[in-house]
Write a protein that holds these residues in place. Structure first.
Motif, PDB file in Angstrom:
ATOM      1  N   LEU A 158      41.226  47.848  14.572  1.00  0.00           N
ATOM      2  CA  LEU A 158      40.751  49.182  14.233  1.00  0.00           C
ATOM      3  C   LEU A 158      39.326  49.333  14.757  1.00  0.00           C
ATOM      4  O   LEU A 158      38.479  48.466  14.536  1.00  0.00           O
ATOM      5  CB  LEU A 158      40.784  49.413  12.719  1.00  0.00           C
ATOM      6  N   GLY A 159      39.084  50.427  15.459  1.00  0.00           N
ATOM      7  CA  GLY A 159      37.797  50.628  16.108  1.00  0.00           C
ATOM      8  C   GLY A 159      36.764  51.235  15.180  1.00  0.00           C
ATOM      9  O   GLY A 159      37.074  52.080  14.343  1.00  0.00           O
ATOM     10  N   HIS A 160      35.541  50.780  15.307  1.00  0.00           N
ATOM     11  CA  HIS A 160      34.323  51.342  14.685  1.00  0.00           C
ATOM     12  C   HIS A 160      34.577  52.099  13.371  1.00  0.00           C
ATOM     13  O   HIS A 160      34.462  53.318  13.306  1.00  0.00           O
ATOM     14  CB  HIS A 160      33.576  52.225  15.670  1.00  0.00           C
ATOM     15  N   ILE A 161      34.875  51.356  12.303  1.00  0.00           N
ATOM     16  CA  ILE A 161      35.399  51.989  11.086  1.00  0.00           C
ATOM     17  C   ILE A 161      34.352  52.719  10.236  1.00  0.00           C
ATOM     18  O   ILE A 161      34.722  53.259   9.182  1.00  0.00           O
ATOM     19  CB  ILE A 161      36.173  50.987  10.203  1.00  0.00           C
ATOM     20  N   ASP A 162      33.106  52.762  10.665  1.00  0.00           N
ATOM     21  CA  ASP A 162      32.173  53.677   9.993  1.00  0.00           C
ATOM     22  C   ASP A 162      31.380  54.499  11.013  1.00  0.00           C
ATOM     23  O   ASP A 162      30.262  54.923  10.758  1.00  0.00           O
ATOM     24  CB  ASP A 162      31.238  52.943   9.025  1.00  0.00           C
ATOM     25  N   ILE A 195      33.413  44.477  15.282  1.00  0.00           N
ATOM     26  CA  ILE A 195      31.986  44.740  15.207  1.00  0.00           C
ATOM     27  C   ILE A 195      31.656  45.375  16.545  1.00  0.00           C
ATOM     28  O   ILE A 195      31.774  44.754  17.610  1.00  0.00           O
ATOM     29  CB  ILE A 195      31.151  43.471  14.967  1.00  0.00           C
ATOM     30  N   ASN A 196      31.309  46.646  16.482  1.00  0.00           N
ATOM     31  CA  ASN A 196      31.128  47.484  17.666  1.00  0.00           C
ATOM     32  C   ASN A 196      29.639  47.772  17.800  1.00  0.00           C
ATOM     33  O   ASN A 196      29.041  48.416  16.930  1.00  0.00           O
ATOM     34  CB  ASN A 196      31.951  48.759  17.468  1.00  0.00           C
ATOM     35  N   THR A 197      29.043  47.289  18.884  1.00  0.00           N
ATOM     36  CA  THR A 197      27.583  47.380  19.012  1.00  0.00           C
ATOM     37  C   THR A 197      27.105  48.679  19.646  1.00  0.00           C
ATOM     38  O   THR A 197      25.913  48.836  19.901  1.00  0.00           O
ATOM     39  CB  THR A 197      27.036  46.173  19.806  1.00  0.00           C
ATOM     40  N   SER A 198      28.006  49.621  19.859  1.00  0.00           N
ATOM     41  CA  SER A 198      27.582  50.886  20.481  1.00  0.00           C
ATOM     42  C   SER A 198      26.838  51.792  19.516  1.00  0.00           C
ATOM     43  O   SER A 198      26.241  52.787  19.937  1.00  0.00           O
ATOM     44  CB  SER A 198      28.787  51.636  21.062  1.00  0.00           C
ATOM     45  N   TYR A 208      28.463  49.168  14.213  1.00  0.00           N
ATOM     46  CA  TYR A 208      29.561  49.561  13.325  1.00  0.00           C
ATOM     47  C   TYR A 208      30.391  48.291  13.063  1.00  0.00           C
ATOM     48  O   TYR A 208      30.716  47.588  14.020  1.00  0.00           O
ATOM     49  CB  TYR A 208      30.489  50.589  13.982  1.00  0.00           C
ATOM     50  N   PRO A 209      30.789  48.001  11.823  1.00  0.00           N
ATOM     51  CA  PRO A 209      30.326  48.655  10.608  1.00  0.00           C
ATOM     52  C   PRO A 209      29.035  48.018  10.103  1.00  0.00           C
ATOM     53  O   PRO A 209      28.588  46.997  10.618  1.00  0.00           O
ATOM     54  CB  PRO A 209      31.474  48.396   9.626  1.00  0.00           C
ATOM     55  N   SER A 210      28.487  48.627   9.064  1.00  0.00           N
ATOM     56  CA  SER A 210      27.249  48.142   8.469  1.00  0.00           C
ATOM     57  C   SER A 210      27.465  46.790   7.791  1.00  0.00           C
ATOM     58  O   SER A 210      28.590  46.394   7.480  1.00  0.00           O
ATOM     59  CB  SER A 210      26.724  49.149   7.448  1.00  0.00           C
ATOM     60  N   ASP A 211      26.368  46.080   7.548  1.00  0.00           N
ATOM     61  CA  ASP A 211      26.456  44.748   6.936  1.00  0.00           C
ATOM     62  C   ASP A 211      27.162  44.771   5.591  1.00  0.00           C
ATOM     63  O   ASP A 211      27.932  43.857   5.267  1.00  0.00           O
ATOM     64  CB  ASP A 211      25.055  44.159   6.749  1.00  0.00           C
ATOM     65  N   ASP A 212      26.913  45.807   4.796  1.00  0.00           N
ATOM     66  CA  ASP A 212      27.529  45.826   3.468  1.00  0.00           C
ATOM     67  C   ASP A 212      29.044  45.965   3.574  1.00  0.00           C
ATOM     68  O   ASP A 212      29.790  45.393   2.773  1.00  0.00           O
ATOM     69  CB  ASP A 212      26.923  46.922   2.585  1.00  0.00           C
ATOM     70  N   ILE A 213      29.522  46.690   4.585  1.00  0.00           N
ATOM     71  CA  ILE A 213      30.969  46.785   4.796  1.00  0.00           C
ATOM     72  C   ILE A 213      31.517  45.448   5.269  1.00  0.00           C
ATOM     73  O   ILE A 213      32.590  45.015   4.837  1.00  0.00           O
ATOM     74  CB  ILE A 213      31.306  47.919   5.783  1.00  0.00           C
ATOM     75  N   LEU A 214      30.783  44.757   6.129  1.00  0.00           N
ATOM     76  CA  LEU A 214      31.242  43.441   6.593  1.00  0.00           C
ATOM     77  C   LEU A 214      31.316  42.446   5.444  1.00  0.00           C
ATOM     78  O   LEU A 214      32.244  41.632   5.375  1.00  0.00           O
ATOM     79  CB  LEU A 214      30.325  42.926   7.696  1.00  0.00           C
ATOM     80  N   GLU A 215      30.364  42.508   4.545  1.00  0.00           N
ATOM     81  CA  GLU A 215      30.390  41.613   3.386  1.00  0.00           C
ATOM     82  C   GLU A 215      31.627  41.876   2.533  1.00  0.00           C
ATOM     83  O   GLU A 215      32.291  40.938   2.062  1.00  0.00           O
ATOM     84  CB  GLU A 215      29.116  41.805   2.559  1.00  0.00           C
ATOM     85  N   LEU A 218      34.845  40.654   4.303  1.00  0.00           N
ATOM     86  CA  LEU A 218      35.069  39.218   4.083  1.00  0.00           C
ATOM     87  C   LEU A 218      35.746  38.993   2.743  1.00  0.00           C
ATOM     88  O   LEU A 218      36.691  38.195   2.629  1.00  0.00           O
ATOM     89  CB  LEU A 218      33.729  38.481   4.148  1.00  0.00           C
ATOM     90  N   HIS A 219      35.300  39.705   1.727  1.00  0.00           N
ATOM     91  CA  HIS A 219      35.886  39.577   0.384  1.00  0.00           C
ATOM     92  C   HIS A 219      37.375  39.922   0.403  1.00  0.00           C
ATOM     93  O   HIS A 219      38.177  39.271  -0.282  1.00  0.00           O
ATOM     94  CB  HIS A 219      35.146  40.495  -0.586  1.00  0.00           C
ATOM     95  N   TYR A 220      37.744  40.931   1.186  1.00  0.00           N
ATOM     96  CA  TYR A 220      39.138  41.377   1.219  1.00  0.00           C
ATOM     97  C   TYR A 220      39.972  40.654   2.283  1.00  0.00           C
ATOM     98  O   TYR A 220      41.129  41.021   2.512  1.00  0.00           O
ATOM     99  CB  TYR A 220      39.205  42.890   1.445  1.00  0.00           C
ATOM    100  N   GLY A 221      39.397  39.638   2.915  1.00  0.00           N
ATOM    101  CA  GLY A 221      40.149  38.846   3.878  1.00  0.00           C
ATOM    102  C   GLY A 221      40.423  39.543   5.188  1.00  0.00           C
ATOM    103  O   GLY A 221      41.420  39.240   5.869  1.00  0.00           O
ATOM    104  N   VAL A 222      39.544  40.462   5.571  1.00  0.00           N
ATOM    105  CA  VAL A 222      39.719  41.197   6.818  1.00  0.00           C
ATOM    106  C   VAL A 222      39.203  40.365   7.993  1.00  0.00           C
ATOM    107  O   VAL A 222      38.099  39.829   7.944  1.00  0.00           O
ATOM    108  CB  VAL A 222      38.963  42.548   6.768  1.00  0.00           C
ATOM    109  N   GLU A 223      40.008  40.255   9.035  1.00  0.00           N
ATOM    110  CA  GLU A 223      39.597  39.547  10.248  1.00  0.00           C
ATOM    111  C   GLU A 223      38.666  40.441  11.072  1.00  0.00           C
ATOM    112  O   GLU A 223      38.764  41.670  11.025  1.00  0.00           O
ATOM    113  CB  GLU A 223      40.820  39.199  11.095  1.00  0.00           C
ATOM    114  N   VAL A 224      37.786  39.814  11.850  1.00  0.00           N
ATOM    115  CA  VAL A 224      36.849  40.579  12.672  1.00  0.00           C
ATOM    116  C   VAL A 224      36.940  40.144  14.128  1.00  0.00           C
ATOM    117  O   VAL A 224      37.305  39.012  14.439  1.00  0.00           O
ATOM    118  CB  VAL A 224      35.393  40.428  12.172  1.00  0.00           C
ATOM    119  N   THR A 225      36.598  41.084  15.012  1.00  0.00           N
ATOM    120  CA  THR A 225      36.540  40.818  16.440  1.00  0.00           C
ATOM    121  C   THR A 225      35.299  41.485  16.997  1.00  0.00           C
ATOM    122  O   THR A 225      34.519  42.079  16.252  1.00  0.00           O
ATOM    123  CB  THR A 225      37.826  41.289  17.145  1.00  0.00           C
ATOM    124  N   PHE A 226      35.105  41.387  18.308  1.00  0.00           N
ATOM    125  CA  PHE A 226      33.893  41.931  18.932  1.00  0.00           C
ATOM    126  C   PHE A 226      34.245  42.945  20.007  1.00  0.00           C
ATOM    127  O   PHE A 226      35.135  42.702  20.837  1.00  0.00           O
ATOM    128  CB  PHE A 226      33.061  40.812  19.572  1.00  0.00           C
TER     129      PHE A 226
END
Length: 268
Positions: A158-162, A195-198, A208-215, A218-226
């Motif tokens: 999923l792209g740039h979720i915020d 994690i979209n750096t644009s 995107y997304p902000s650090d608080d969303i990334l935290e 992690l709690h909800y077991g969401v995988e991340v990519t770049f």
């Protein structure tokens, strides 16, 4: 190993450079994997290119696929070129998009919500004159669509979720439980977020997304990519090392990319 899964080129009408330019930039930056993921055509219309300057023409889509596959073969041994696409998510046209994508062997598809209520999420004026409650409603509609996209089975990422905060930084602070609800759904569906750096190129700055969303991800077991979401070759891999370090600080131990729609794990 370094990878960047979100790149564009001149077919979409608002990026510069050819696909080859982005691949060569990735090779020069010592990346192992580069994903090509230009904006898909607008398949919800019978017109060839109803959105020039936003998305490629329908007639160009086979040419796009063929060019990526040709370059994949040409650069084999130097860098792994992956075939992707960034797809808008429109619930009313989801089956049409799904059928179009079934004709090709994508390594991955990025699902992005760019429009809600018929208005671009990047439209600077959409927030003018809205009450607090109306702002909450706009934010919740955005995340409702992201939830639907996660459940659709169409996307690996999923792209740039915020990204709705891009030209309206106050978006981050609009209160709603819908963000956590959405992260929970994404985790359950096994879809990755990028994690979209644009974001650094927009008013909001940062990623995107902000650090608080990334935290919370992690709690909800969401995988991340770049994904750099590069629209110029010079932005390939932008802030890769900073993102990697920040993810480790948050508590992530790995991130992923997709090849043949299969999850590839890379340790952080």
């Amino acid at each position: 190993m370094k990878f960047d899964l979100h790149t564009h080129h001149d077919r979409c009408g608002h990026a510069k450079g050819k696909i080859r330019d982005y691949i060569e930039a990735a090779v020069a930056a010592d990346f192992s994997v580069i994903g090509i993921s230009d904006h898909s055509p607008f398949f919800g219309s019978v017109e060839d290119q109803p959105m020039p300057g936003i998305a490629m023409a329908r007639s160009e889509f086979p040419n796009y696929i063929a060019e990526v596959l040709q370059l994949k073969a040409e650069f084999a041994g130097k860098i792994d070129v992956l075939l992707g696409v960034e797809s808008d998510y429109f619930p009313e046209f989801a089956d049409i998009y799904r059928k179009q994508y079934s004709f090709y062997d994508f390594d991955y598809i990025i699902g992005s919500v760019h429009i809600t209520g018929g208005v671009s999420i990047f439209n600077r004026t959409r927030w003018k004159g809205l009450s607090d409650q109306q702002q909450i409603e706009h934010k919740e509609e955005y995340y409702r669509l992201i939830q639907e996209s996660a459940k659709s089975g169409m996307f690996q990422i999923l792209g740039h979720i915020d990204a709705m905060k891009g030209f309206y930084p106050a978006f981050t602070h609009i209160p709603t439980p819908k963000v956590d609800e959405t992260l929970k759904v994404i985790g359950e569906e096994g879809v990755a977020i990028e994690i979209n750096t644009s974001g650094k190129t927009k008013d909001v700055g940062g990623w995107y997304p902000s650090d608080d969303i990334l935290e919370r991800a992690l709690h909800y077991g969401v995988e991340v990519t770049f994904g750099s979401d590069s629209h110029i070759p010079e932005r390939i891999g932008d802030d890769w090392d900073l993102v990697s370090n920040r993810l480790k600080e948050i508590g992530f131990t790995q991130w992923v990319y997709y090849k043949n729609k299969q999850r590839q794990v890379v340790a952080l």
